[in-house]
Design a protein around this motif. Structure first.
Motif, PDB file in Angstrom:
ATOM      1  N   THR A 204       6.293  77.365 -34.393  1.00  0.00           N
ATOM      2  CA  THR A 204       6.176  77.147 -35.833  1.00  0.00           C
ATOM      3  C   THR A 204       5.461  78.330 -36.480  1.00  0.00           C
ATOM      4  OG1 THR A 204       6.024  74.758 -35.442  1.00  0.00           O
ATOM      5  CG2 THR A 204       5.399  75.562 -37.632  1.00  0.00           C
ATOM      6  N   PRO A 205       6.196  79.294 -37.019  1.00  0.00           N
ATOM      7  CA  PRO A 205       5.563  80.392 -37.756  1.00  0.00           C
ATOM      8  C   PRO A 205       5.251  79.953 -39.185  1.00  0.00           C
ATOM      9  CG  PRO A 205       7.928  80.749 -37.601  1.00  0.00           C
ATOM     10  CD  PRO A 205       7.654  79.456 -36.894  1.00  0.00           C
ATOM     11  N   VAL A 206       4.072  80.290 -39.652  1.00  0.00           N
ATOM     12  CA  VAL A 206       3.667  79.950 -41.012  1.00  0.00           C
ATOM     13  C   VAL A 206       3.218  81.233 -41.712  1.00  0.00           C
ATOM     14  CG1 VAL A 206       2.224  78.507 -42.490  1.00  0.00           C
ATOM     15  CG2 VAL A 206       2.883  77.680 -40.211  1.00  0.00           C
ATOM     16  N   ALA A 207       3.993  81.693 -42.666  1.00  0.00           N
ATOM     17  CA  ALA A 207       3.617  82.872 -43.457  1.00  0.00           C
ATOM     18  C   ALA A 207       2.537  82.426 -44.440  1.00  0.00           C
ATOM     19  CB  ALA A 207       4.831  83.421 -44.186  1.00  0.00           C
ATOM     20  N   THR A 208       1.317  82.877 -44.208  1.00  0.00           N
ATOM     21  CA  THR A 208       0.149  82.366 -44.921  1.00  0.00           C
ATOM     22  C   THR A 208      -0.398  83.440 -45.851  1.00  0.00           C
ATOM     23  OG1 THR A 208      -0.329  81.038 -42.960  1.00  0.00           O
ATOM     24  CG2 THR A 208      -2.074  81.219 -44.622  1.00  0.00           C
ATOM     25  N   ASN A 209      -0.447  83.152 -47.149  1.00  0.00           N
ATOM     26  CA  ASN A 209      -0.821  84.171 -48.139  1.00  0.00           C
ATOM     27  C   ASN A 209      -0.036  85.454 -47.873  1.00  0.00           C
ATOM     28  OD1 ASN A 209      -2.956  82.240 -48.630  1.00  0.00           O
ATOM     29  ND2 ASN A 209      -4.150  83.272 -47.063  1.00  0.00           N
ATOM     30  N   PRO A 210       1.280  85.368 -47.674  1.00  0.00           N
ATOM     31  CA  PRO A 210       2.023  86.512 -47.111  1.00  0.00           C
ATOM     32  C   PRO A 210       2.114  87.687 -48.068  1.00  0.00           C
ATOM     33  CG  PRO A 210       3.550  84.810 -47.825  1.00  0.00           C
ATOM     34  CD  PRO A 210       2.166  84.216 -47.945  1.00  0.00           C
ATOM     35  N   ASP A 211       2.122  88.894 -47.475  1.00  0.00           N
ATOM     36  CA  ASP A 211       2.438  90.070 -48.282  1.00  0.00           C
ATOM     37  C   ASP A 211       3.912  89.985 -48.676  1.00  0.00           C
ATOM     38  OD1 ASP A 211       3.991  91.018 -46.068  1.00  0.00           O
ATOM     39  OD2 ASP A 211       2.315  92.197 -45.304  1.00  0.00           O
ATOM     40  N   ALA A 212       4.326  90.863 -49.575  1.00  0.00           N
ATOM     41  CA  ALA A 212       5.670  90.742 -50.163  1.00  0.00           C
ATOM     42  C   ALA A 212       6.767  90.813 -49.116  1.00  0.00           C
ATOM     43  CB  ALA A 212       5.866  91.830 -51.218  1.00  0.00           C
ATOM     44  N   ARG A 213       6.610  91.698 -48.142  1.00  0.00           N
ATOM     45  CA  ARG A 213       7.655  91.852 -47.130  1.00  0.00           C
ATOM     46  C   ARG A 213       7.733  90.633 -46.226  1.00  0.00           C
ATOM     47  NH1 ARG A 213       6.500  97.030 -43.940  1.00  0.00           N
ATOM     48  NH2 ARG A 213       4.357  96.363 -44.290  1.00  0.00           N
ATOM     49  N   LEU A 214       6.579  90.072 -45.857  1.00  0.00           N
ATOM     50  CA  LEU A 214       6.600  88.881 -45.017  1.00  0.00           C
ATOM     51  C   LEU A 214       7.128  87.679 -45.791  1.00  0.00           C
ATOM     52  CD1 LEU A 214       6.074  87.535 -42.345  1.00  0.00           C
ATOM     53  CD2 LEU A 214       3.696  87.170 -43.043  1.00  0.00           C
ATOM     54  N   ARG A 215       6.787  87.579 -47.057  1.00  0.00           N
ATOM     55  CA  ARG A 215       7.293  86.473 -47.871  1.00  0.00           C
ATOM     56  C   ARG A 215       8.826  86.512 -47.927  1.00  0.00           C
ATOM     57  NH1 ARG A 215       4.907  83.079 -51.575  1.00  0.00           N
ATOM     58  NH2 ARG A 215       2.969  84.262 -51.411  1.00  0.00           N
ATOM     59  N   GLU A 216       9.367  87.696 -48.133  1.00  0.00           N
ATOM     60  CA  GLU A 216      10.818  87.830 -48.191  1.00  0.00           C
ATOM     61  C   GLU A 216      11.449  87.436 -46.861  1.00  0.00           C
ATOM     62  OE1 GLU A 216      14.223  91.255 -49.091  1.00  0.00           O
ATOM     63  OE2 GLU A 216      12.092  91.754 -49.211  1.00  0.00           O
ATOM     64  N   LEU A 217      10.852  87.885 -45.755  1.00  0.00           N
ATOM     65  CA  LEU A 217      11.378  87.554 -44.442  1.00  0.00           C
ATOM     66  C   LEU A 217      11.283  86.051 -44.176  1.00  0.00           C
ATOM     67  CD1 LEU A 217      12.496  88.702 -41.736  1.00  0.00           C
ATOM     68  CD2 LEU A 217      10.123  88.744 -40.930  1.00  0.00           C
ATOM     69  N   ALA A 218      10.166  85.454 -44.565  1.00  0.00           N
ATOM     70  CA  ALA A 218       9.984  84.019 -44.356  1.00  0.00           C
ATOM     71  C   ALA A 218      11.038  83.211 -45.113  1.00  0.00           C
ATOM     72  CB  ALA A 218       8.578  83.607 -44.787  1.00  0.00           C
ATOM     73  N   VAL A 219      11.340  83.635 -46.323  1.00  0.00           N
ATOM     74  CA  VAL A 219      12.386  82.954 -47.105  1.00  0.00           C
ATOM     75  C   VAL A 219      13.728  83.079 -46.389  1.00  0.00           C
ATOM     76  CG1 VAL A 219      13.686  83.027 -49.257  1.00  0.00           C
ATOM     77  CG2 VAL A 219      11.186  83.172 -49.305  1.00  0.00           C
ATOM     78  N   GLN A 220      14.024  84.283 -45.908  1.00  0.00           N
ATOM     79  CA  GLN A 220      15.300  84.513 -45.221  1.00  0.00           C
ATOM     80  C   GLN A 220      15.441  83.658 -43.973  1.00  0.00           C
ATOM     81  OE1 GLN A 220      15.282  88.718 -44.418  1.00  0.00           O
ATOM     82  NE2 GLN A 220      15.681  89.310 -46.546  1.00  0.00           N
ATOM     83  N   ARG A 221      14.343  83.485 -43.246  1.00  0.00           N
ATOM     84  CA  ARG A 221      14.401  82.790 -41.950  1.00  0.00           C
ATOM     85  C   ARG A 221      14.048  81.307 -42.037  1.00  0.00           C
ATOM     86  NH1 ARG A 221      12.313  87.065 -37.338  1.00  0.00           N
ATOM     87  NH2 ARG A 221      13.542  88.847 -38.048  1.00  0.00           N
ATOM     88  N   GLY A 222      13.674  80.857 -43.215  1.00  0.00           N
ATOM     89  CA  GLY A 222      13.321  79.460 -43.370  1.00  0.00           C
ATOM     90  C   GLY A 222      11.966  79.092 -42.806  1.00  0.00           C
ATOM     91  N   TRP A 223      11.088  80.070 -42.691  1.00  0.00           N
ATOM     92  CA  TRP A 223       9.736  79.791 -42.213  1.00  0.00           C
ATOM     93  C   TRP A 223       8.927  79.133 -43.317  1.00  0.00           C
ATOM     94  CZ3 TRP A 223       8.302  85.230 -39.778  1.00  0.00           C
ATOM     95  CH2 TRP A 223       9.093  85.425 -38.634  1.00  0.00           C
ATOM     96  N   ARG A 224       7.980  78.323 -42.923  1.00  0.00           N
ATOM     97  CA  ARG A 224       7.074  77.721 -43.889  1.00  0.00           C
ATOM     98  C   ARG A 224       6.226  78.812 -44.542  1.00  0.00           C
ATOM     99  NH1 ARG A 224       1.799  74.096 -42.379  1.00  0.00           N
ATOM    100  NH2 ARG A 224       1.044  73.762 -44.508  1.00  0.00           N
ATOM    101  N   ILE A 225       5.986  78.666 -45.832  1.00  0.00           N
ATOM    102  CA  ILE A 225       5.109  79.574 -46.567  1.00  0.00           C
ATOM    103  C   ILE A 225       3.933  78.765 -47.087  1.00  0.00           C
ATOM    104  CG2 ILE A 225       4.866  81.090 -48.582  1.00  0.00           C
ATOM    105  CD1 ILE A 225       7.848  81.753 -48.274  1.00  0.00           C
ATOM    106  N   LEU A 226       2.730  79.221 -46.779  1.00  0.00           N
ATOM    107  CA  LEU A 226       1.498  78.547 -47.204  1.00  0.00           C
ATOM    108  C   LEU A 226       0.650  79.519 -48.011  1.00  0.00           C
ATOM    109  CD1 LEU A 226      -0.553  76.198 -47.094  1.00  0.00           C
ATOM    110  CD2 LEU A 226      -1.366  77.154 -44.910  1.00  0.00           C
ATOM    111  N   ASP A 227       0.488  79.220 -49.296  1.00  0.00           N
ATOM    112  CA  ASP A 227      -0.405  80.027 -50.135  1.00  0.00           C
ATOM    113  C   ASP A 227      -1.758  79.326 -50.160  1.00  0.00           C
ATOM    114  OD1 ASP A 227       1.281  82.257 -51.064  1.00  0.00           O
ATOM    115  OD2 ASP A 227       2.502  80.670 -51.934  1.00  0.00           O
ATOM    116  N   LEU A 228      -2.542  79.605 -49.147  1.00  0.00           N
ATOM    117  CA  LEU A 228      -3.767  78.855 -48.895  1.00  0.00           C
ATOM    118  C   LEU A 228      -4.790  79.025 -50.012  1.00  0.00           C
ATOM    119  CD1 LEU A 228      -5.105  77.049 -46.725  1.00  0.00           C
ATOM    120  CD2 LEU A 228      -6.027  79.134 -45.689  1.00  0.00           C
ATOM    121  N   PHE A 229      -4.831  80.181 -50.631  1.00  0.00           N
ATOM    122  CA  PHE A 229      -5.858  80.468 -51.618  1.00  0.00           C
ATOM    123  C   PHE A 229      -5.315  80.451 -53.046  1.00  0.00           C
ATOM    124  CE2 PHE A 229      -7.301  83.042 -47.831  1.00  0.00           C
ATOM    125  CZ  PHE A 229      -8.187  82.072 -47.385  1.00  0.00           C
ATOM    126  N   SER A 230      -4.161  79.851 -53.241  1.00  0.00           N
ATOM    127  CA  SER A 230      -3.531  79.903 -54.577  1.00  0.00           C
ATOM    128  C   SER A 230      -4.367  79.197 -55.627  1.00  0.00           C
ATOM    129  CB  SER A 230      -2.130  79.282 -54.521  1.00  0.00           C
ATOM    130  OG  SER A 230      -2.202  77.938 -54.075  1.00  0.00           O
TER     131      SER A 230
END
Length: 233
Positions: A204-230
């Motif tokens: 289970t990969p979780v892109a957490t507070n991801p930088d722009a490149r990781l956020r884009e990759l996470a969207v492409q791969r369907g990984w969970r995105i967690l903006d912990l400090f939003s």
């Protein structure tokens, strides 16, 4: 990734540190702190520190060169002064940066009985007290070589805990327990494209507070995105 890991398998919760559990980069901030307390020249150290940080963000950091640079002031000051300075750093820089959201996420995994590890490229001198402050007993960080007196030489001990090195360090940790990736269910939280090798390895990969490149990759791969400090001002 091993999607058919048995439901009864041990569960691992792996966390990057900087910009994942903390909203700052502890390595960079330690460098800035050494300037504030007069250990380094503001202009020259600041220029080089920013240059190394930019390489880290771009995924091109020579971590061995960076560790030599980043530990130079500590090595010159000696163990007692270094320990006192780090305690001040914890009070003034790290404690204010510890957010309840991060503590709650860690506690959720701990209370569920998961094996919780912080796995970070930042060196052990900077990060071990931070892991302790977060209540995490197990830390995989870049380890530092010591001389015959037990003090840092400026070299990395063994393999740097970065990019593919994080995967290999985790595999060593697993092997010590006679486990492989298929024997555990693993979750990894990270903000950085430097951690793609380990993100690709876990269940289970979780892109957490991801930088722009990781956020884009996470969207492409369907990984969970967690903006912990939003929700943090």
């Amino acid at each position: 990734m091993t999607p058919d890991t048995p439901a009864s398998a041990p569960r691992l919760a792996l966390f990057d540190l900087d910009h994942t559990l903390l909203p700052i980069d502890s390595d960079f901030e330690w460098g800035e702190f050494t300037t504030r307390i007069g250990w380094t020249d503001a202009q020259e150290f600041g220029r080089r520190n920013a240059e190394f940080f930019a390489h880290y963000q771009a995924g091109t950091l020579d971590i061995r060169a960076y560790v030599r640079f980043a530990t130079e002031a500590v090595r010159q000051q000696g163990p007692e002064a270094a320990a006192a300075a780090h305690a001040q750093f914890m009070r003034e820089v790290i404690a204010p940066a510890i957010r309840p959201q991060a503590l709650e996420l860690l506690r959720q995994h701990q209370q569920a009985g998961d094996h919780v590890l912080i796995i970070t490229a930042t060196n052990e001198f900077v990060t071990r007290p931070i892991a302790q402050a977060l209540g995490v007993a197990e830390l995989l960080a870049t380890e530092l070589e010591r001389d015959t007196k037990g003090w840092f030489t400026g070299n990395v001990l063994g393999e740097p805990n970065m990019r593919e090195g994080k995967v290999r360090r985790m595999e060593q940790w697993l092997a010590q327990r006679q486990w492989g990736w298929g024997d555990v269910h693993s979750t990894f939280y990270s903000d950085s494209t430097n951690d793609i090798p380990l993100l690709e390895k876990v269940n289970t990969p979780v892109a957490t507070n991801p930088d722009a490149r990781l956020r884009e990759l996470a969207v492409q791969r369907g990984w969970r995105i967690l903006d912990l400090f939003s929700a943090t001002p």
